[in-house]
Scaffold this motif. Sequence first.
Motif, PDB file in Angstrom:
ATOM      1  N   THR A 152       0.684   5.561  -0.504  1.00  0.00           N
ATOM      2  CA  THR A 152       0.070   6.850  -0.774  1.00  0.00           C
ATOM      3  C   THR A 152       1.186   7.876  -0.924  1.00  0.00           C
ATOM      4  O   THR A 152       2.070   7.960  -0.066  1.00  0.00           O
ATOM      5  CB  THR A 152      -0.887   7.264   0.359  1.00  0.00           C
ATOM      6  OG1 THR A 152      -1.958   6.316   0.436  1.00  0.00           O
ATOM      7  CG2 THR A 152      -1.467   8.644   0.115  1.00  0.00           C
ATOM      8  N   HIS A 170       0.865  -1.183   0.000  1.00  0.00           N
ATOM      9  CA  HIS A 170       0.000   0.000   0.000  1.00  0.00           C
ATOM     10  C   HIS A 170       0.899   1.229   0.000  1.00  0.00           C
ATOM     11  O   HIS A 170       1.827   1.338   0.802  1.00  0.00           O
ATOM     12  CB  HIS A 170      -0.891   0.000   1.245  1.00  0.00           C
ATOM     13  CG  HIS A 170      -1.760   1.217   1.358  1.00  0.00           C
ATOM     14  ND1 HIS A 170      -2.919   1.381   0.635  1.00  0.00           N
ATOM     15  CD2 HIS A 170      -1.640   2.344   2.116  1.00  0.00           C
ATOM     16  CE1 HIS A 170      -3.487   2.535   0.947  1.00  0.00           C
ATOM     17  NE2 HIS A 170      -2.716   3.138   1.844  1.00  0.00           N
ATOM     18  N   HIS A 192      -4.900  -0.498   4.757  1.00  0.00           N
ATOM     19  CA  HIS A 192      -4.057  -1.132   3.739  1.00  0.00           C
ATOM     20  C   HIS A 192      -4.759  -1.262   2.389  1.00  0.00           C
ATOM     21  O   HIS A 192      -4.121  -1.152   1.342  1.00  0.00           O
ATOM     22  CB  HIS A 192      -3.590  -2.510   4.221  1.00  0.00           C
ATOM     23  CG  HIS A 192      -2.543  -3.125   3.348  1.00  0.00           C
ATOM     24  ND1 HIS A 192      -1.194  -2.894   3.541  1.00  0.00           N
ATOM     25  CD2 HIS A 192      -2.632  -3.944   2.275  1.00  0.00           C
ATOM     26  CE1 HIS A 192      -0.501  -3.551   2.614  1.00  0.00           C
ATOM     27  NE2 HIS A 192      -1.356  -4.192   1.841  1.00  0.00           N
ATOM     28  N   ASP A 193      -6.051  -1.509   2.402  1.00  0.00           N
ATOM     29  CA  ASP A 193      -6.781  -1.705   1.152  1.00  0.00           C
ATOM     30  C   ASP A 193      -7.648  -0.512   0.762  1.00  0.00           C
ATOM     31  O   ASP A 193      -8.496  -0.616  -0.134  1.00  0.00           O
ATOM     32  CB  ASP A 193      -7.657  -2.963   1.259  1.00  0.00           C
ATOM     33  CG  ASP A 193      -6.830  -4.222   1.439  1.00  0.00           C
ATOM     34  OD1 ASP A 193      -5.799  -4.349   0.754  1.00  0.00           O
ATOM     35  OD2 ASP A 193      -7.205  -5.067   2.267  1.00  0.00           O
TER      36      ASP A 193
END
Length: 468
Positions: free
Chosen positions: A387, A385, A421-422
């Motif tokens: 960002t 993950h 995480h998802d």
Amino acid sequence: MDRAQIEAYFDDPKRQEQLVQAISRLVRIRSVREDAQPGMPFGPGPAAALAEALALCGELGLSAQNHENYVGTADLNEKETRLHILGHLDVVGEGTGWTVTEPYTPKLVDGMLYGRGADDDKGPVVCALMAMQAVRELGVELNYNVRMILGTDEESGSGDIAYYYAREPYAPYTFSPDAEFPVINIEKGSYKPAFTKTWAPETATPRVTALQGGFRINVLPPEAECVVTGLSAAAARPYCDRSAAETGAVYELSEAGDDLRILCHGKGAHASLPEEGNNAITALLHLLCALPLAKVGSTAALHALNALFPHGDCAGRALGIAQSDAVSGALTLAFSLLEVNKHGLSGRFDSRFPLCATEENCKLAAEAAFAKFGFTVEGGMDAPHHTDADSPFVQTLLRCYEAYTGRTGECLAIGGGTYVHDIPGGVAFGCGMPGFNGNMHGADEHTCIQDLLTACKIFTQVIIDVCA
């Protein structure tokens, strides 16, 4: 909104009292997942904690809703939702070794509030709710809504969030106060395959006839034990002493007829931080490969495992998957489960891989290494993950953190997985301050009340900056 007004709001002594009382209400509820009951998908404990939290939301002037006891939500207004704050009310089991108080009897000592869930994650949940209350009471006009999502299954698989987001849209921005400050924007991917090998019936001795190590895939095993048939304790002791010096593990020997039982004591750790422990499985394999065992299929298989997972290799070098990058760090590996019987073996390892990992340099490389020794491997890779650290949202979080702590904000990469995480664009943000250890999941779990009040200020500013 002037920062001084937020500071003054939470520096009022009654806010500390409110914070402690609200967390304590939730800590008193044993919200450990149990078997599902009608209307209670994760058992009565999480459902009870959710009911209490939603009652608290109502008291704080928030609009609360129960989503079939999977999650609860609290909204600040009826406008379009721009920000989700994601926390959870379920806890791990109480365990043993508590000294300051009983697990579900909250106690404030020297500014620390003790109790199961105080740090993970009931304290942070209350911080976020009080930040929402502060925005309302300070009269800040928002153009968008912030929604608090109260989960009840984070510790046991996050089925709560899967249920919710299967029915509701993601928000443009999401953070979870279920980790530490400043911002965790990278969570490594995971590769946790299962491997097996069998052999023909054996009669020669000495040989290993049974082995059991590890109890959970994401825990570096603190103990492992085996049975060696046809070897005496006296014969094995010199080898144990040598292996103990080489591995740092402790080996206990006991005899029962023709069987020698060897119990290996290492040191447990989270699988994402294997270097912090001492792997009992690999320490036991290290010893077994030194013993004068018969040259049979089981012995060859144990030697193969020792070659693939040599003691102290927490990077996957021998397996051929070691790698790292400047952004997300290095791959970690923990050989965490192994079972051997008279006919074969099965095991699993837990690796956390960086952004640079691919199927070719991770999964296929590991499968090729196992194939050289005749092992069968099954399992795929779960994506990391990430960002972007330069995104406006992440930069806003860092700016708010710096403003109220006086510390430099930075983005962190971890091997563990968080609640976001998802979730696209999600990050973990607080509530633990750098260097603080609340002993979450352990005995005497606690949280620092002053740190939580600082987190309340930070979250209030974030809501304003994102939603106003």
